[in-house]
Scaffold this motif. Sequence first.
Motif, PDB file in Angstrom:
ATOM      1  N   PRO A   1       0.738  -1.126   0.016  1.00  0.00           N
ATOM      2  CA  PRO A   1       0.118   0.001  -0.087  1.00  0.00           C
ATOM      3  C   PRO A   1       0.609   1.184  -0.056  1.00  0.00           C
ATOM      4  O   PRO A   1       0.503   2.356  -0.385  1.00  0.00           O
ATOM      5  CB  PRO A   1      -0.627  -0.196   1.315  1.00  0.00           C
TER       6      PRO A   1
ATOM      7  N   ARG B   1       1.951   2.172  -3.528  1.00  0.00           N
ATOM      8  CA  ARG B   1       1.076   2.513  -4.354  1.00  0.00           C
ATOM      9  C   ARG B   1       1.395   3.477  -5.579  1.00  0.00           C
ATOM     10  O   ARG B   1       1.089   3.499  -6.402  1.00  0.00           O
ATOM     11  CB  ARG B   1      -0.565   2.317  -3.894  1.00  0.00           C
TER      12      ARG B   1
ATOM     13  N   LEU C   1      -5.208  -2.549  -4.599  1.00  0.00           N
ATOM     14  CA  LEU C   1      -4.524  -1.894  -3.461  1.00  0.00           C
ATOM     15  C   LEU C   1      -5.653  -1.491  -2.479  1.00  0.00           C
ATOM     16  O   LEU C   1      -5.423  -1.493  -1.175  1.00  0.00           O
ATOM     17  CB  LEU C   1      -3.464  -1.125  -3.726  1.00  0.00           C
TER      18      LEU C   1
ATOM     19  N   GLN D   1      -1.376   4.088   5.650  1.00  0.00           N
ATOM     20  CA  GLN D   1      -2.551   3.770   4.762  1.00  0.00           C
ATOM     21  C   GLN D   1      -3.848   3.393   5.364  1.00  0.00           C
ATOM     22  O   GLN D   1      -4.779   3.445   4.810  1.00  0.00           O
ATOM     23  CB  GLN D   1      -2.000   2.876   3.494  1.00  0.00           C
TER      24      GLN D   1
END
Lengths: 306, 363
Positions: free
Chosen positions: A220, A223, A301, B91
């Motif tokens: 992630p 990404r 993702l 994230q």
Amino acid sequence: MASTSTLSRDEQVKALQKKEARRRRIPLLPALLFTIVVTQTPFAFSLYFGFLKWRGNTPAPREWIGFKNYTDAFQNMFFREAAWVSILMTVSAVLLSVILGTLIALLLDRKFFGQGFVRTLIITPFLVMPVVAGLVWKNQMFSATFGVINWVINIFGFESREWVSEFPLWTIVVVLVWQWTPFMMLIMLAGLQGQSSSVLEAAKVDGASASATFFQITLPHLRPYLELGVLLGSIYLIQVYDHIFTITGGGPGSTNIPFFVNQRSFGAAFAYGSASAYSILVVIAAILIANFGLRVLSGLLEGEEA
Amino acid sequence: MAEVKYEAASRIYPGTEIAAVNELNLDIADGELLVLVGPSGSGKSTALRMLAGLEFVDKGSIYINGKDVTLSPPQDRDIAMVFQNYALYPQMSVASNMAFALKQQGIPKAERMERVKEAAKILDLEPYLDRKPKNLSGGQRQRVAMGRAIVREPQVFLMDEPLSNLDAKLRVQTRTELVDLQARLGVTTVYVTHDQVEAMTMGHRVAVLDHGVLQQVDTPRRLYSAPANLFVAGFIGSPAMNLIEVDRTGDELHFGSAAVPLPDDVRADLRASSSKRFVIGIRPEHLGQDQNGTACGVTVVEELGSDAFIHASMPHEGDEVTVVVRLDGETEIVRGDQLSIGIDGPVHIFDAESGARLGTPVT
């Protein structure tokens, strides 16, 4: 100055600001004009040519035919084939080079003796001129009689093969991947090195296995870098010409749209009108493919949360 | 719930000669909040990371709850760590951040969310569970990092300067919240800080490190009243203890014009010692105005409201030394005044060379 005094203070301020803004923009104008001329004129011309019936090898006058070139394109079997080759070539080369690049970046992202040297070695394919890369692979690697690949597989008892003529498209993809993996590796390495080491330590303390850490935290994090790699890769790889020219010369199943455009115009047919239309289609295709690639990636993702 | 034990644990970084942590011996009781404190480079963070399993233990052993974990990876130690920069997973949402460790343990989602909600309630994080760390303030991020540790219900909490990225006011407030939380949860905690005030206010016991060597481990009060050596004496307390180097005059030490009153045990040690130079340590509050004291010129007056710290220049061994005296805040002394300063309280005597304290420490 009786007239200005009738304006309210706010209006005066606004007028001053406007004047100031204009005064600042005027010196930028030449640069803006230059940029427009240099970047947009060729595009505008191809757009215009795309609506013309224009053959370079006949004295017939150019003729405005509207979208006919575009509608013809989709009925042209060769164009459709070239479009399909373009898609196959771009998507597979981008995906493979991104995956390989990421894997190599993961290996290079740890400290070891001679790290800088190895990194430089790995980057070199990207520095090789496309034409040279094509020739080297064609004559040194793929060649049926002198090729390294055949030599190696002969050692293991396999028969020699005519790589280029048997797999025209995939030999080109191999060379493209060879050239573009280092580029992707550089982007991914930048991404990996931007990752805070304490986040990885936190994951360790939190009991995450190596694969869990990679898929739930590192990937992630990568990404935006993956997106950048896919975007730049798609834009460049959809325009590939040199590799095809040197390796297969557009042989069966390896003509992509740029190569086809060239064949239609300067190559032989002098069909400037339809060639222009095709090149516009490539631009549109590049945007579509890049968009599609980014969507897919984001989707992959986005997935797991909590 | 667990005890932690360092047994002669050393860390020597590859390529260096000197140990970053040198034969650390430390027993941490179940439910205790132990603070590791020291200046930068003292090895306090390294010591913590050794316990976390993020740093290799070159010599010695570390035990958690009687189990030797010296060679276990962090995953197998059942510890939770709060990092200085929080190290949140950028994230992931706050909830995912807190649930991450539970997810790794394969705990079902419903239970994960249950426990995350519980921890969020304790830390007032409920409204932020869906946010990403970048959309939180510094204080909130700190709480998420705490939450991530609490949710796990680990054997030991490890905290590596968790408050140092907060502004001064929030730091003081969070400090007390943290102490309260630790007491309520009763989880053994090892807390690293460079701030001696933080160490003194938070720790049940405080371990002072310098150059990788444990100097003293004791309750905050005893560290203050009976520092084991010169380093601890100078490090603990603000403003720092007055430390004045003197030559011995027979069995006497002189502070200004007066001989220092010495307790019997100190005098015995002094008599037995072969050293020539000693250091007299006096806390600012143990100096005061004294008719029979030494005449000093006031150079700086720091007024804090409740107290005033007077910096005064004192003639000493043909030179001048600056001493700090604490007076009450009502004082009207200003720069340039002359004061007669004398000792009014306990005195600490250290060997100037070895830094060791003389006499048996008072309780």
